[in-house]
Design an enzyme around this catalytic site. Structure first.
Site, PDB file in Angstrom:
ATOM      1  N   VAL A  57       0.819  -1.217   0.000  1.00 44.58           N
ATOM      2  CA  VAL A  57       0.000   0.000   0.000  1.00 44.58           C
ATOM      3  C   VAL A  57       0.853   1.268   0.000  1.00 44.58           C
ATOM      4  CG1 VAL A  57      -1.986  -1.086   1.093  1.00 44.58           C
ATOM      5  CG2 VAL A  57      -0.236   0.009   2.527  1.00 44.58           C
ATOM      6  N   SER A 145      -8.346   3.893  14.697  1.00 42.34           N
ATOM      7  CA  SER A 145      -8.198   3.175  15.960  1.00 42.34           C
ATOM      8  C   SER A 145      -8.610   4.118  17.076  1.00 42.34           C
ATOM      9  CB  SER A 145      -6.736   2.744  16.171  1.00 42.34           C
ATOM     10  OG  SER A 145      -6.507   2.345  17.504  1.00 42.34           O
ATOM     11  N   TYR A 158       1.923   5.319  16.061  1.00 40.93           N
ATOM     12  CA  TYR A 158       0.645   4.691  15.719  1.00 40.93           C
ATOM     13  C   TYR A 158      -0.506   5.674  15.890  1.00 40.93           C
ATOM     14  CZ  TYR A 158      -3.069   1.165  15.717  1.00 40.93           C
ATOM     15  OH  TYR A 158      -4.197   0.429  15.425  1.00 40.93           O
ATOM     16  N   LYS A 162      -3.038   7.087  12.940  1.00 35.90           N
ATOM     17  CA  LYS A 162      -4.476   6.860  12.976  1.00 35.90           C
ATOM     18  C   LYS A 162      -5.247   8.161  13.177  1.00 35.90           C
ATOM     19  CE  LYS A 162      -4.397   2.416  12.339  1.00 35.90           C
ATOM     20  NZ  LYS A 162      -4.935   1.804  11.108  1.00 35.90           N
TER      21      LYS A 162
END
Length: 252
Positions: A57, A145, A158, A162
């Site tokens: 991706v 998330s 992370y 997100k």
């Protein structure tokens, strides 16, 4: 939007949330194209009627080719779901020193830039299809998330990635409204994916105990059901939906 007779592309489709989504879409009558890394596809449990495509991706050209394959079949491409993601942990200042900038860039590259790639490339193809009677051409579902809102210790990369997915949802929906394309995001809590299978039962039980109700980990199939609900609900657009059992993450 009707699911049967359409084509759908799902990144991260070899396992976890992606695999559950691939199965649900295929069982609902869609021609599904599951996109993942070659190594992940080798380990994947194959589902009848699903075409598995190797692509990274973060590689725009690879993903463009995969989306083209999905769009050039007999069924119109109407659905795209981004499930590809990684979640390595590191503190800003840890025992090994400052957070590795290459790791930060990698997490953002997969989780945020990868989501952007599918969003843009799928929108390009969906916009070229004929609309239904309500002027709708398709729907794109991203995966964020709860860490986007309550990132824990060690989740700076992370949570940032997100949070970016949440941030792009509304402007993307506004950008694509003229093309009859809806954009929504799902923000899962703690889901019982293969990644969680590496954690010992005692720690899993503590995680489940922190969820108000139902007091357990979410199931990948529940994520897939929410994807189907978003596809079916024509007035749901530009929204991030938490799927977390009312969980609010503590600092650690």
């Amino acid at each position: 939007m009707e699911l049967s007779g359409t084509a759908a592309v799902v990144t991260g489709g070899a396992s976890g949330l992606g695999a559950a989504t691939v199965t649900a879409l295929a069982d609902g009558g869609a021609a599904v194209f599951a996109v993942d890394l070659p190594a992940a596809l080798e380990r994947a449990t194959r589902h009848d009627g699903v075409e598995y495509l190797a692509a990274d991706v973060t590689d725009h050209d690879q993903l463009r080719a995969a989306v083209a394959t999905a769009a050039e079949g007999p069924a119109p491409l109407r659905i795209a779901v981004s499930c590809a993601g990684i979640a390595p942990g590191a503190r800003l200042l840890g025992r090994q020193g400052v957070h590795d900038p290459a790791l930060f860039a990698k997490v953002v590259g997969v989780n945020l830039v990868g989501t952007f790639h599918l969003l843009a490339l799928a929108a390009e193809r969906i916009a070229a299809t004929e609309p239904d009677g309500d002027g709708q051409r398709g729907v794109i579902v991203n995966t964020a998330s709860v860490a986007a809102f309550e990132g824990q210790v060690g989740q700076v990369a992370y949570a940032a990635s997100k949070g970016g997915v949440v941030g792009l949802t509304l402007p993307a929906a506004r950008d694509l409204a003229q093309h009859g394309i809806r954009v929504c995001t799902i923000a899962p809590g703690i889901v019982d994916t293969p990644m969680m299978g590496q954690i010992d039962e005692e720690f899993r039980a503590r995680l489940a105990a922190g969820v108000p109700f139902p007091q357990r980990l979410a199931r990948p199939e529940e994520y897939a059901k929410l994807v189907l609900a978003i596809v079916d609900h024509d007035y749901l657009n530009g929204e991030t939906v938490r799927m977390d059992g009312a969980l609010r993450m503590a600092p650690r």
